[in-house]
Enzyme design. Sequence first.
Site, PDB file in Angstrom:
ATOM      1  N   HIS A  63       6.915  17.610  31.296  1.00 47.19           N
ATOM      2  CA  HIS A  63       6.663  16.843  32.525  1.00 47.19           C
ATOM      3  C   HIS A  63       6.264  15.420  32.190  1.00 47.19           C
ATOM      4  O   HIS A  63       5.957  15.104  31.044  1.00 47.19           O
ATOM      5  CB  HIS A  63       5.549  17.508  33.336  1.00 47.19           C
ATOM      6  CG  HIS A  63       4.180  17.382  32.717  1.00 47.19           C
ATOM      7  ND1 HIS A  63       3.783  18.120  31.623  1.00 47.19           N
ATOM      8  CD2 HIS A  63       3.124  16.582  33.026  1.00 47.19           C
ATOM      9  CE1 HIS A  63       2.543  17.803  31.297  1.00 47.19           C
ATOM     10  NE2 HIS A  63       2.113  16.854  32.125  1.00 47.19           N
ATOM     11  N   CYS A  73       0.254  28.697  34.010  1.00 46.06           N
ATOM     12  CA  CYS A  73       0.589  27.264  33.976  1.00 46.06           C
ATOM     13  C   CYS A  73       0.684  26.706  35.393  1.00 46.06           C
ATOM     14  O   CYS A  73       1.405  27.252  36.225  1.00 46.06           O
ATOM     15  CB  CYS A  73       1.914  27.079  33.236  1.00 46.06           C
ATOM     16  SG  CYS A  73       2.611  25.439  33.427  1.00 46.06           S
ATOM     17  N   GLY A  96      -3.336  14.171  23.943  1.00 42.64           N
ATOM     18  CA  GLY A  96      -4.178  14.541  25.076  1.00 42.64           C
ATOM     19  C   GLY A  96      -3.446  15.294  26.173  1.00 42.64           C
ATOM     20  O   GLY A  96      -3.989  15.495  27.255  1.00 42.64           O
ATOM     21  N   ARG A 153       0.820  -1.220   0.000  1.00 39.50           N
ATOM     22  CA  ARG A 153       0.000   0.000   0.000  1.00 39.50           C
ATOM     23  C   ARG A 153       0.844   1.256   0.000  1.00 39.50           C
ATOM     24  O   ARG A 153       0.325   2.357  -0.135  1.00 39.50           O
ATOM     25  CB  ARG A 153      -0.949   0.001   1.196  1.00 39.50           C
ATOM     26  CG  ARG A 153      -1.887  -1.172   1.099  1.00 39.50           C
ATOM     27  CD  ARG A 153      -3.209  -1.035   1.794  1.00 39.50           C
ATOM     28  NE  ARG A 153      -3.383   0.004   2.786  1.00 39.50           N
ATOM     29  CZ  ARG A 153      -4.506   0.149   3.467  1.00 39.50           C
ATOM     30  NH1 ARG A 153      -5.509  -0.666   3.270  1.00 39.50           N
ATOM     31  NH2 ARG A 153      -4.634   1.100   4.353  1.00 39.50           N
ATOM     32  N   GLN A 194       4.511  11.624  34.199  1.00 43.18           N
ATOM     33  CA  GLN A 194       3.734  11.133  35.336  1.00 43.18           C
ATOM     34  C   GLN A 194       4.290   9.797  35.804  1.00 43.18           C
ATOM     35  O   GLN A 194       4.939   9.088  35.046  1.00 43.18           O
ATOM     36  CB  GLN A 194       2.276  10.927  34.933  1.00 43.18           C
ATOM     37  CG  GLN A 194       1.612  12.192  34.439  1.00 43.18           C
ATOM     38  CD  GLN A 194       0.121  11.969  34.259  1.00 43.18           C
ATOM     39  OE1 GLN A 194      -0.569  11.527  35.163  1.00 43.18           O
ATOM     40  NE2 GLN A 194      -0.368  12.286  33.072  1.00 43.18           N
ATOM     41  N   ASN A 223       0.054  14.009  42.370  1.00 42.92           N
ATOM     42  CA  ASN A 223      -0.946  14.518  41.436  1.00 42.92           C
ATOM     43  C   ASN A 223      -2.197  14.991  42.184  1.00 42.92           C
ATOM     44  O   ASN A 223      -2.739  14.273  43.019  1.00 42.92           O
ATOM     45  CB  ASN A 223      -1.321  13.386  40.464  1.00 42.92           C
ATOM     46  CG  ASN A 223      -2.017  13.902  39.228  1.00 42.92           C
ATOM     47  OD1 ASN A 223      -2.826  14.816  39.307  1.00 42.92           O
ATOM     48  ND2 ASN A 223      -1.688  13.329  38.080  1.00 42.92           N
ATOM     49  N   CYS A 229       4.527  25.643  36.261  1.00 37.87           N
ATOM     50  CA  CYS A 229       5.651  26.582  36.318  1.00 37.87           C
ATOM     51  C   CYS A 229       6.014  26.903  37.776  1.00 37.87           C
ATOM     52  O   CYS A 229       5.164  26.872  38.660  1.00 37.87           O
ATOM     53  CB  CYS A 229       5.292  27.870  35.573  1.00 37.87           C
ATOM     54  SG  CYS A 229       5.617  27.797  33.798  1.00 37.87           S
ATOM     55  N   HIS A 279       9.083  26.562  30.823  1.00 41.53           N
ATOM     56  CA  HIS A 279       7.789  26.164  30.279  1.00 41.53           C
ATOM     57  C   HIS A 279       7.889  25.765  28.802  1.00 41.53           C
ATOM     58  O   HIS A 279       7.094  24.970  28.311  1.00 41.53           O
ATOM     59  CB  HIS A 279       6.831  27.359  30.421  1.00 41.53           C
ATOM     60  CG  HIS A 279       5.435  27.091  29.982  1.00 41.53           C
ATOM     61  ND1 HIS A 279       4.519  26.428  30.773  1.00 41.53           N
ATOM     62  CD2 HIS A 279       4.785  27.382  28.817  1.00 41.53           C
ATOM     63  CE1 HIS A 279       3.360  26.333  30.114  1.00 41.53           C
ATOM     64  NE2 HIS A 279       3.495  26.904  28.935  1.00 41.53           N
ATOM     65  N   SER A 281      -2.582  18.389  27.794  1.00 39.22           N
ATOM     66  CA  SER A 281      -3.153  19.720  27.679  1.00 39.22           C
ATOM     67  C   SER A 281      -2.129  20.793  28.013  1.00 39.22           C
ATOM     68  O   SER A 281      -2.272  21.935  27.628  1.00 39.22           O
ATOM     69  CB  SER A 281      -4.362  19.838  28.609  1.00 39.22           C
ATOM     70  OG  SER A 281      -4.019  19.344  29.893  1.00 39.22           O
ATOM     71  N   HIS A 311       4.123  22.310  29.238  1.00 36.11           N
ATOM     72  CA  HIS A 311       5.263  22.328  30.176  1.00 36.11           C
ATOM     73  C   HIS A 311       5.871  20.917  30.251  1.00 36.11           C
ATOM     74  O   HIS A 311       5.148  19.956  30.467  1.00 36.11           O
ATOM     75  CB  HIS A 311       4.784  22.777  31.566  1.00 36.11           C
ATOM     76  CG  HIS A 311       5.912  23.178  32.459  1.00 36.11           C
ATOM     77  ND1 HIS A 311       6.105  24.462  32.904  1.00 36.11           N
ATOM     78  CD2 HIS A 311       6.940  22.462  32.958  1.00 36.11           C
ATOM     79  CE1 HIS A 311       7.188  24.516  33.653  1.00 36.11           C
ATOM     80  NE2 HIS A 311       7.721  23.307  33.705  1.00 36.11           N
ATOM     81  N   ASN A 367       3.271  11.833  28.278  1.00 36.42           N
ATOM     82  CA  ASN A 367       2.378  12.141  27.154  1.00 36.42           C
ATOM     83  C   ASN A 367       2.801  13.474  26.606  1.00 36.42           C
ATOM     84  O   ASN A 367       2.768  14.467  27.325  1.00 36.42           O
ATOM     85  CB  ASN A 367       0.931  12.313  27.641  1.00 36.42           C
ATOM     86  CG  ASN A 367       0.181  11.005  27.657  1.00 36.42           C
ATOM     87  OD1 ASN A 367       0.609  10.025  27.050  1.00 36.42           O
ATOM     88  ND2 ASN A 367      -0.922  10.994  28.344  1.00 36.42           N
TER      89      ASN A 367
HETATM   90 ZN    ZN Z   1       4.749  25.943  32.757  1.00 37.05          ZN
END
Ligand code: ZN
Length: 355
Positions: A164, A48, A157, A24, A166, A73, A51, A111, A159, A162, A151
């Site tokens: 980071h 933010c 996703g 393909r 998890q 969190n 920050c 940031h 948002s 900055h 992520n």
């Molecule tokens: Zn920030």
Amino acid sequence: MLKEQPHRRYNPLRGDWVLVSPHRTQRPWQGQVEKHAAPAQLQYDPGCYLCPGNSRAGGASNPAYTSTFVFDNDYAALRPDGIEEQLNQDGLLIAESERGICRVICFSPRHDLTVARMEQEEIRRVVDTWTSQYEELSKLPFILSVQIFENRGEMMGASNPHPHCQIWASESLPNELEREQFSQSTHRNSRGTCLLCDYLRLELQAEERVVCENASFAAVVPFWAVWPFETLLLSKRHVTGLDQLDRAERADLAEILKRLTTRYDNLFEVSFPYTMGFHQRPADGEEHPEWHLHAHYYPPLLRSATVRKFMVGYEMLGTPQRDITPEKAAEHLRALSEVHYTSRASIAPTVRKGL
Ligand SMILES: [Zn+2]
Ligand SMILES: [Zn+2]
Ligand SMILES: [Zn+2]
């Protein structure tokens, strides 16, 4: 067969298959670099919640941190307290309580940075923080798994731009780790060797799926990759977790993370979205010699900064499928510069032909 004909490839780490349809992509495929002006980013954003010095939801404030910064969190999916409960109705309605701890790690006070644009020494401090968090959370008696993941980008996703990641530390093994636990122990029990050590040896011999490497790590587009530009980052020495890396290996990890993410950003000249995360041995205090430290990168982009791959239709109901072969994807990633596109002197609009 692997270059022209539809075929399926086995993923020995997950014990499932991916469908590959190389025919393909016979039509010429252009990796397009779209020149839409990236919004200017602030080094510090007063709005933010990550920050330094800013207040977060729930009233907590960030300190004026200057390197990495870890906090629990505010909207944790798991909590450390709770009563142990189980439900089992007819072996069909099964549930159990789950405890855990969710943390956020800011990579930098800046940031506007991403891993690709951080200094190697700064990334090294992130590696050190991952390691100490893994050690600290692993020691908690009710924690069995410490999942570190990032992520990156709105498409995934995330948002907040900055930089980071998890950590979700949980009482049970998450699905992916349970599958890999099963595959790696089966391999070790039947052959007496490590699945990923054996696999890495094949990849380093073949070379065609290797994207980049240094003395301690290699990044490959795995033979069984599902996402177009998926990569697997493997330690060359057999270690079961981040805590077993020595100083030189931690520095090498920081180096290859920067190189790999720079290649990703340079592919479509955009801050490349992805989900990445480390897989390491369960935190039950056992040795787990079957486990081999690695990281998965799952980026959604397919053909340009805006054309993404969707896992729908046959892929949801049957088997994941890809058109561009892992070998071709590795070739494209290998051909890219390791100088970040934003730091080059002149940025002329380009369309790379024949990708
Ligand atoms: Zn920030
Ligand atoms: Zn190994
Ligand atoms: Zn894994």
